[in-house]
Design a protein around this motif. Structure first.
Motif, mmCIF file in Angstrom:
data_model
loop_
_atom_site.group_PDB
_atom_site.id
_atom_site.type_symbol
_atom_site.label_atom_id
_atom_site.label_comp_id
_atom_site.label_asym_id
_atom_site.label_seq_id
_atom_site.Cartn_x
_atom_site.Cartn_y
_atom_site.Cartn_z
ATOM 1 N N ASP A 14 -6.105 19.796 2.439
ATOM 2 C CA ASP A 14 -4.956 20.604 2.846
ATOM 3 C C ASP A 14 -5.441 21.876 3.535
ATOM 4 N N PRO A 15 -5.640 21.817 4.873
ATOM 5 C CA PRO A 15 -6.135 23.000 5.587
ATOM 6 C C PRO A 15 -5.124 24.143 5.642
ATOM 7 N N ALA A 16 -3.874 23.873 5.302
ATOM 8 C CA ALA A 16 -2.843 24.909 5.344
ATOM 9 C C ALA A 16 -2.908 25.856 4.149
ATOM 10 N N ASN A 17 -3.608 25.441 3.072
ATOM 11 C CA ASN A 17 -3.682 26.295 1.894
ATOM 12 C C ASN A 17 -5.074 26.198 1.280
ATOM 13 N N LEU A 18 -5.912 27.173 1.580
ATOM 14 C CA LEU A 18 -7.299 27.154 1.123
ATOM 15 C C LEU A 18 -7.531 27.986 -0.138
ATOM 16 N N ASP A 19 -6.459 28.400 -0.773
ATOM 17 C CA ASP A 19 -6.567 29.234 -1.972
ATOM 18 C C ASP A 19 -7.090 28.399 -3.148
ATOM 19 N N GLU A 20 -8.230 28.787 -3.669
ATOM 20 C CA GLU A 20 -8.859 28.058 -4.773
ATOM 21 C C GLU A 20 -7.979 28.018 -6.024
ATOM 22 N N SER A 21 -7.127 29.014 -6.203
ATOM 23 C CA SER A 21 -6.277 29.048 -7.398
ATOM 24 C C SER A 21 -5.295 27.877 -7.433
ATOM 25 N N ILE A 22 -4.951 27.342 -6.273
ATOM 26 C CA ILE A 22 -4.064 26.172 -6.216
ATOM 27 C C ILE A 22 -4.748 24.974 -6.875
ATOM 28 N N GLU A 23 -6.047 24.837 -6.629
ATOM 29 C CA GLU A 23 -6.803 23.733 -7.233
ATOM 30 C C GLU A 23 -6.743 23.833 -8.757
ATOM 31 N N LYS A 24 -6.877 25.040 -9.267
ATOM 32 C CA LYS A 24 -6.834 25.252 -10.719
ATOM 33 C C LYS A 24 -5.454 24.915 -11.282
ATOM 34 N N LYS A 25 -4.405 25.204 -10.498
ATOM 35 C CA LYS A 25 -3.045 24.838 -10.936
ATOM 36 C C LYS A 25 -2.895 23.328 -11.022
ATOM 37 N N TYR A 26 -3.456 22.625 -10.039
ATOM 38 C CA TYR A 26 -3.412 21.153 -10.078
ATOM 39 C C TYR A 26 -4.185 20.623 -11.287
ATOM 40 N N GLU A 27 -5.323 21.225 -11.583
ATOM 41 C CA GLU A 27 -6.083 20.812 -12.762
ATOM 42 C C GLU A 27 -5.260 20.993 -14.030
ATOM 43 N N GLU A 28 -4.546 22.101 -14.123
ATOM 44 C CA GLU A 28 -3.708 22.356 -15.303
ATOM 45 C C GLU A 28 -2.583 21.334 -15.426
ATOM 46 N N ILE A 29 -1.983 20.979 -14.308
ATOM 47 C CA ILE A 29 -0.931 19.956 -14.326
ATOM 48 C C ILE A 29 -1.503 18.642 -14.847
ATOM 49 N N LEU A 30 -2.680 18.261 -14.332
ATOM 50 C CA LEU A 30 -3.307 17.018 -14.776
ATOM 51 C C LEU A 30 -3.691 17.097 -16.253
ATOM 52 N N LYS A 31 -4.175 18.247 -16.700
ATOM 53 C CA LYS A 31 -4.533 18.410 -18.111
ATOM 54 C C LYS A 31 -3.302 18.299 -19.007
ATOM 55 N N ASP A 32 -2.165 18.778 -18.515
ATOM 56 C CA ASP A 32 -0.927 18.628 -19.283
ATOM 57 C C ASP A 32 -0.546 17.156 -19.433
ATOM 58 N N LEU A 33 -0.866 16.362 -18.416
ATOM 59 C CA LEU A 33 -0.552 14.935 -18.451
ATOM 60 C C LEU A 33 -1.576 14.140 -19.256
ATOM 61 N N ARG A 34 -2.861 14.520 -19.120
ATOM 62 C CA ARG A 34 -3.959 13.840 -19.826
ATOM 63 C C ARG A 34 -4.988 14.874 -20.232
ATOM 64 N N MET A 35 -4.795 15.477 -21.393
ATOM 65 C CA MET A 35 -5.694 16.544 -21.829
ATOM 66 C C MET A 35 -7.072 16.026 -22.225
ATOM 67 N N ASP A 36 -7.208 14.725 -22.401
ATOM 68 C CA ASP A 36 -8.489 14.139 -22.790
ATOM 69 C C ASP A 36 -9.436 13.911 -21.609
ATOM 70 N N ILE A 37 -8.981 14.211 -20.410
ATOM 71 C CA ILE A 37 -9.760 13.946 -19.197
ATOM 72 C C ILE A 37 -10.321 15.259 -18.642
#
Length: 192
Positions: A67-90
């Motif tokens: 996603d070249p339109a949004n290079l903010d690293e904090s967005i990646e961390k938000k996606y990780e948190e969403i995934l952790k909420d879905l599968r905290m064992d991963i």
């Protein structure tokens, strides 16, 4: 299963309930040009090659997107948190490959497949995802032969990078793959 082709790899993954659940979970983010790559695919192939009944533990599950339109690293961390909420064992790791050239001090990647083609080892330069029909798509810009045959060598692009051999050799020590998968062959001579 005797794994010899890209189709065999996709079948191996399709028959793995855990891997399919990981792919379906990552797909829920609806990220642009997303893939799960590197050890997720490679380790499955090497476990199969060695006849392991039990999965080799992964340090992380690499989810990449472009996603070249949004290079903010904090967005990646938000996606990780969403995934952790879905599968905290991963152990999720999410990276926007449109940003990674800044970290690696190289030319920008054009896509995730372009980024995967520049991974350090040919056997690691693999990615999978699900399409709209939930069918597995595999990308292997360096081919699948090295992964299937347990060969570890630098990818062509990486080999031509400054300091590549030192980095490659440091990765071999750090990853210690032969400790886990004894049949692996490390190519001692690197041909450009």
């Amino acid at each position: 299963m005797d794994c010899k082709t890209e189709e065999d790899i996709m079948k191996l993954i399709k028959e793995d309930v855990w891997m399919m659940d990981i792919l379906n979970t990552a797909k829920t983010l609806q990220l642009p040009d997303w893939w799960i790559c590197a050890g997720f695919v490679r380790s499955k192939i090497w476990d199969n090659l060695h006849g392991f009944e039990e999965r080799t533990r992964l340090e992380d599950i690499d989810v990449i997107y472009f996603d070249p339109a949004n290079l903010d690293e904090s967005i990646e961390k938000k996606y990780e948190e969403i995934l952790k909420d879905l599968r905290m064992d991963i152990p999720w790791s999410v990276k926007n490959e449109a940003r990674m050239h800044l970290k690696n001090n190289i030319k920008p990647y054009q896509s995730c497949v372009d980024a995967i083609s520049k991974f350090p080892e040919t056997a690691t330069a693999l990615g999978v995802k699900l399409n709209e029909m939930d069918e597995i798509i595999l990308t292997a810009p360096c081919g699948v032969d090295d992964a299937i045959n347990g060969i570890i060598k630098p990818s062509p692009h990486f080999l031509n990078s400054r300091g590549a051999i030192e980095i490659f050799e440091a990765r071999l020590l750090q990853k210690n793959w032969k400790q886990k998968w004894h049949m692996l062959q490390i190519k001692e001579t690197y041909q450009k």
